[in-house]
Structure formats: C-alpha cells, structure tokens
Design an enzyme around this catalytic site. Sequence first.
Site, PDB file in Angstrom:
ATOM      1  N   THR A 191      15.734  58.290  26.693  1.00 58.16           N
ATOM      2  CA  THR A 191      16.252  57.232  27.560  1.00 58.16           C
ATOM      3  C   THR A 191      17.607  57.708  28.070  1.00 58.16           C
ATOM      4  O   THR A 191      18.251  58.553  27.438  1.00 58.16           O
ATOM      5  CB  THR A 191      16.455  55.908  26.803  1.00 58.16           C
ATOM      6  OG1 THR A 191      17.503  56.109  25.854  1.00 58.16           O
ATOM      7  CG2 THR A 191      15.207  55.464  26.088  1.00 58.16           C
ATOM      8  N   GLU A 336      10.530  53.485  26.243  1.00 61.88           N
ATOM      9  CA  GLU A 336       9.923  53.225  24.928  1.00 61.88           C
ATOM     10  C   GLU A 336       8.494  52.708  25.060  1.00 61.88           C
ATOM     11  O   GLU A 336       7.789  52.568  24.067  1.00 61.88           O
ATOM     12  CB  GLU A 336      10.761  52.178  24.163  1.00 61.88           C
ATOM     13  CG  GLU A 336      12.159  52.633  23.768  1.00 61.88           C
ATOM     14  CD  GLU A 336      13.194  52.447  24.875  1.00 61.88           C
ATOM     15  OE1 GLU A 336      12.815  52.328  26.060  1.00 61.88           O
ATOM     16  OE2 GLU A 336      14.394  52.423  24.558  1.00 61.88           O
ATOM     17  N   LYS A 441      27.810  35.508  30.919  1.00 68.21           N
ATOM     18  CA  LYS A 441      27.912  34.327  30.066  1.00 68.21           C
ATOM     19  C   LYS A 441      29.165  33.563  30.464  1.00 68.21           C
ATOM     20  O   LYS A 441      30.275  33.912  30.087  1.00 68.21           O
ATOM     21  CB  LYS A 441      27.946  34.750  28.592  1.00 68.21           C
ATOM     22  CG  LYS A 441      26.654  35.468  28.228  1.00 68.21           C
ATOM     23  CD  LYS A 441      26.649  36.066  26.854  1.00 68.21           C
ATOM     24  CE  LYS A 441      25.364  36.855  26.641  1.00 68.21           C
ATOM     25  NZ  LYS A 441      25.452  38.285  26.974  1.00 68.21           N
ATOM     26  N   TRP A 446      24.367  30.732  31.233  1.00 66.00           N
ATOM     27  CA  TRP A 446      24.040  32.085  31.678  1.00 66.00           C
ATOM     28  C   TRP A 446      23.864  32.129  33.187  1.00 66.00           C
ATOM     29  O   TRP A 446      23.191  31.288  33.774  1.00 66.00           O
ATOM     30  CB  TRP A 446      22.732  32.548  31.016  1.00 66.00           C
ATOM     31  CG  TRP A 446      22.895  32.931  29.577  1.00 66.00           C
ATOM     32  CD1 TRP A 446      24.025  32.812  28.824  1.00 66.00           C
ATOM     33  CD2 TRP A 446      21.895  33.475  28.727  1.00 66.00           C
ATOM     34  NE1 TRP A 446      23.789  33.260  27.553  1.00 66.00           N
ATOM     35  CE2 TRP A 446      22.490  33.672  27.450  1.00 66.00           C
ATOM     36  CE3 TRP A 446      20.559  33.826  28.892  1.00 66.00           C
ATOM     37  CZ2 TRP A 446      21.789  34.193  26.370  1.00 66.00           C
ATOM     38  CZ3 TRP A 446      19.856  34.343  27.828  1.00 66.00           C
ATOM     39  CH2 TRP A 446      20.465  34.536  26.575  1.00 66.00           C
TER      40      TRP A 446
HETATM   41  P1  ADP Z   1      16.751  53.756  30.950  1.00 66.99           P
HETATM   42  O1  ADP Z   1      16.940  52.896  29.731  1.00 66.99           O
HETATM   43  O2  ADP Z   1      16.694  55.192  30.709  1.00 66.99           O
HETATM   44  O3  ADP Z   1      17.452  53.251  32.163  1.00 66.99           O
HETATM   45  P2  ADP Z   1      14.129  52.799  31.297  1.00 66.99           P
HETATM   46  O4  ADP Z   1      13.351  53.144  32.495  1.00 66.99           O
HETATM   47  O5  ADP Z   1      13.496  52.941  30.011  1.00 66.99           O
HETATM   48  O6  ADP Z   1      15.312  53.682  31.415  1.00 66.99           O
HETATM   49  O7  ADP Z   1      14.700  51.350  31.483  1.00 66.99           O
HETATM   50  C1  ADP Z   1      13.940  50.256  31.138  1.00 66.99           C
HETATM   51  C2  ADP Z   1      14.607  49.027  31.619  1.00 66.99           C
HETATM   52  O8  ADP Z   1      14.645  48.982  33.045  1.00 66.99           O
HETATM   53  C3  ADP Z   1      13.893  47.773  31.233  1.00 66.99           C
HETATM   54  O9  ADP Z   1      14.187  47.404  29.918  1.00 66.99           O
HETATM   55  C4  ADP Z   1      14.404  46.793  32.267  1.00 66.99           C
HETATM   56  O10 ADP Z   1      15.666  46.271  31.911  1.00 66.99           O
HETATM   57  C5  ADP Z   1      14.573  47.643  33.478  1.00 66.99           C
HETATM   58  N1  ADP Z   1      13.412  47.459  34.360  1.00 66.99           N
HETATM   59  C6  ADP Z   1      12.340  48.239  34.458  1.00 66.99           C
HETATM   60  N2  ADP Z   1      11.486  47.754  35.372  1.00 66.99           N
HETATM   61  C7  ADP Z   1      12.037  46.617  35.854  1.00 66.99           C
HETATM   62  C8  ADP Z   1      11.643  45.635  36.808  1.00 66.99           C
HETATM   63  N3  ADP Z   1      10.515  45.724  37.470  1.00 66.99           N
HETATM   64  N4  ADP Z   1      12.470  44.595  37.009  1.00 66.99           N
HETATM   65  C9  ADP Z   1      13.627  44.488  36.359  1.00 66.99           C
HETATM   66  N5  ADP Z   1      14.056  45.380  35.457  1.00 66.99           N
HETATM   67  C10 ADP Z   1      13.273  46.434  35.201  1.00 66.99           C
END
Ligand code: ADP
Length: 552
Positions: A191, A336, A441, A446
């Site tokens: 990640t 993940e 917050k 929120w």
């Molecule tokens: P990194 O943590 O490396 O940025 P990830 O691709 O694993 O990469 O990130 C995952 C996160 O990206 C998700 O937990 C979410 O917060 C956000 N995310 C992914 N797809 C969407 C989506 N369609 N809408 C909003 N948030 C998203």
Amino acid sequence: MVEDLGFASTMMDIPLQVRRLLDHGARVHGASRVITATDDGLRERTFAEIGARAAQLAHGLRDLGIGAGDRVGTFQWNNDRHVEAYLAVPSMGSVVHPLNIRLFPEQLIFTANHAADRVVIVDNSLLPGFAKLLPALTSVEHVIVAGDADLSVLDDAGVAVHSYESLLEGRATTYDWPDVDERSAAAMCYTSGTTGDPKGVVYSHRSIYLHALAEALPDVFDLSYRDLLLGVVPQFHVLAWGLPYTAFATGCSMAMPDRFLAPEPLARFIAAARPNKAAGVPTVWAGLLQHLAAAPDADVSSLTEVVVGGSALPEAMMKAFDARGITALHAWGMTEMSPLGTLARPPAGAAEADHDRYRLTQGRFVPSVEARLIGPDGDELPWDDESVGELEVRGPWIADAYYGADDPDKFHDGWLRTGDVGVISPDGYLRLTDRSKDVIKSGGEWISSVELEGHLIAHPDVVEASVVGVPDDRWGERPLAAVVLREGAQITFDDLRAFLADKVARWQLPERWTLVAEIPKTSVGKFDKKRIRRSYREDELDVTTLGSDRDR
Ligand code: ADP
C-alpha cells in the site's frame, strides 16, 4: 473453524493456480491480444505468444537461480512484457512483486528490501531512475532490462545485468509448471503507506484465481473474449486491479498504454487501439476529459464503459462521460482486497430516474465479499442506507495480515477494518461518506469531505478541489477547501461558497479557502490530503477566511 461432516464430496480437488489461468488464456484464447503503445505505434502480441514468452522467461529466471518463493520485482509500465512477468513468475512458483515506480525513493527502497527481491525486471524507459536506486537495494542480484537500452549504466552496480530479450531468446516455449499449493504466495503489492512505512500484502494463487473469475462477472466488470479493455490502472498498483489475470481467464484482450499516460497521447492510443472498455482512477479520466473538451477531433468513440475506482467518482465526471455516450461505472476496493469490493450498476427494475443515484454509490458487493458496518461504540449497524459506520470486510481475496508487520488494529476477529466510513442500503449498495481519517469532525458532528469535493468539482470553473479538516479553536475542526480554477476564471471564494449553499447544511460550508496550482497527489494518483494538512500547518498556504464564524 470449518466443520468436517464426515461425508466427502466426489469432486476433484484441483488447486486454483495462476498457471491454470495462463494455460487457459494461451490455449483457448490464443488469438486474444495485448496491444502496447510504443514510440513507433502499436505492438501486438497474442495470448499464445505471451504464453510462449512467459515460459521462456520462466526458463531464463530459473537459470539465474530463481526458485520457489523467491521474489521477482518489476519496475515497469503497463505493457505486454509486464503481463508476461505477471503470468510467468507465479506459475513457476516464485512471487511477482510490482514495485510502485511512483513511490518516493526511500519508500521504494524500503519495499524492495522488505520484500527481499532477488531480481528486478526494469523497463528501459525507467532505467535511469532505477539505476539511482539500485545501490540501496540490498537483496537484488540480477537486473533484467526490458527493451533496448545501454546496459553500461549498470556496469558498476555490482549486480548481474541481462537483456530481457536475450534472456528469452532460443529457450523452450513450454514449461513444466510446478503444482504449487493454491494457498502459497503468488504476488505481492505494498500500500502506498499514507501513515508509516508501506505495508505489504501477499496474494495467493487461490485469491488471484477467484478474484479473476468474480471480476469478469456481468454485474461486475462484464468482461469476455468479445472485449478489448484499456488498462490504465497501473500494473504497479494492486496488480492492475487483477485485470491481466481476468483477461487470461476470459480471453478479454487488453490495450496497455505503457508510459503514454498524459491525456493527449492516451487519447491517441485510444483512437488507434479502439478499446471498448477501460479501467482507471479518476485523476487520469479528469485529465483525459479535459483534453477531449479542447480537442474535438480526438476519437474515443470506441469506448462504451469506463470503470472508475481508487477514489470517489465525482458526479460531474460521470455526466461528462455520459455526454460522450460512455457509461462510467463506479468501483471500490483496496490493496488489501485484491482490490475488488463493490461495483455500481443499477439493479434490475430500477426506474431510469434512479439510475444515477445508484451509479454514484460505490456499488453493490461482489459475491464472496462479506461486509459489516461498525458504529462508534463498536456495535454492528443495520443496512438501512442511513446508519453511518466504519466498514469491515472479509472474503477469500481479502488480506488477513500484512507481510512481516503486525497490525491488530486493522485485522481483528477475521475481519479487515477498511478505514472507510459510510452506509449500506438494504439491497447491498455501499455509499462511502469518507475515509475515517479524512472525515471532518466539527462540533461533535461529521462533515463529509468527499461530499463537499463532489459539489465543488461540479462548478464549471473548478478543475480540482480537495477539502480537509483543519484545527479550529471553537469547533475542533473546520473544513478547508483547496481549489484549482480553470485558467482565466473570474470566480471568487464567496461565489463558490454561495454555490455550495443550497447543496449542504449551512454549518458544513467551508469558511477557509485556498487557491492552489495543483492538488498534491499520492503515488497512485489520489489527492494527498496529508500534504495539504501539513502545508496548512506549516503556514505555506495563502488562506482566505470568509465570514467570522459558522452559523449553527
Ligand atoms: P492506498 O492505500 O495505497 O492509497 P488503496 O488503493 O489500497 O491504496 O486505497 C484504498 C482506499 O481508496 C479505500 O480504502 C478507499 O478509501 C479509497 N477508495 C477506493 N475506491 C474508492 C471509491 N470508489 N470511492 C471512494 N474511495 C475509494
């Protein structure tokens, strides 16, 4: 614990392995293609050729001493050779580790050393950058350079250097792939590490296989051998959403843009390769749509569906695609999760007028992904489209741990805590309202940064917008809106605030505003809110404050 019923099935116990996807694609869909953008036009290779070259690569790697469980790093764009590595390395029992070329050097070095990559396959166009990192990569013994390059730049690097094509040349085009345990490691990705060091996720043969099949489903990506998919989502980010594996499972051809990702060359690649489907993060599409608006002759008419994920799909982007006859499909997932969790297609029977509402959710859960919402006091919340909680998931392609790093907060009782906050409808549509760390917050309530961003970006003069929570003496936190305006735009912050006024509750309206040339992005193209918050803290932003206080 699973229960043994004492009465066995009569089914074969065939392990789910990447080599089976490779064999299937290369044999049954041998004529399907990977089309790669190059300096001299398109390079096309059939799945049969890629299968043969994957076998040659495996022989080459084996001769370098690479064996079971060894990590093979890649430092490559999206292209046919990178697909060969995706297939060959796991099939031979080793582990493919796409290095995220956009990480900061120290993070890149961390990931290669942490994974203990013994070999790295590097695209010639990325060689100069890689050569600078190499002295710090402690486990690398071999570097394989794909494409023509002057290998002498690595003369003093203390590693063995090979040309990719020479390594493959003359070798057998079949390989007696080992029968590995389906639960063993096949691939790994890190990640991008928004906090602390990047975290490694190790995918198994089984998780990749099941994810590939589910991704192809008609209510998910709807991929088959009749499709040509433009893969813009980088192969160095969550295995390009697993799409190369889905391609080999289904025969779906792929168009790979290599390093030609800027809007203009990407538009030219689309015109030349003519994909009907595409997958990528919003920032890439934002650039492309902006380019198309200014280039009426650009031909993207082949596209019918574009999957958008990685960050929220703004409504304005969905509409901009609609106006071109392209359906934008919203998907959600994370590293993940391999990454697929949800995809948004309206349900059967939904009135046309409701379609957009469904399409703007993150989507419906894909089969095998189980979800629950946890409220602030730890209770499970109902799926009523109203109760806001943190989302937890589990399933056969969802991680249960990070590689070599404990994180009991993230993984607990067999569930993954996603860090995403939202609601779920009774019929299983997820709507995220924020990331738990980005939610603002304010005075015990929120404010969704994502909602404010979605409204701001809908303004015709706004090119990009990001909203973050900043400390506030009275309310704890208040929103700060950072915006990028269209060139020549005459609009004021007061106008923007007025534009938001009928869209969100009054107390949610930002009073702090800043104009920026560009929103900082993470290595995978997401808005880097951490950097915006830091710039605010360090007084680097020119902030205008409207009004004296919020009116509640
Ligand atoms: P990194 O943590 O490396 O940025 P990830 O691709 O694993 O990469 O990130 C995952 C996160 O990206 C998700 O937990 C979410 O917060 C956000 N995310 C992914 N797809 C969407 C989506 N369609 N809408 C909003 N948030 C998203």
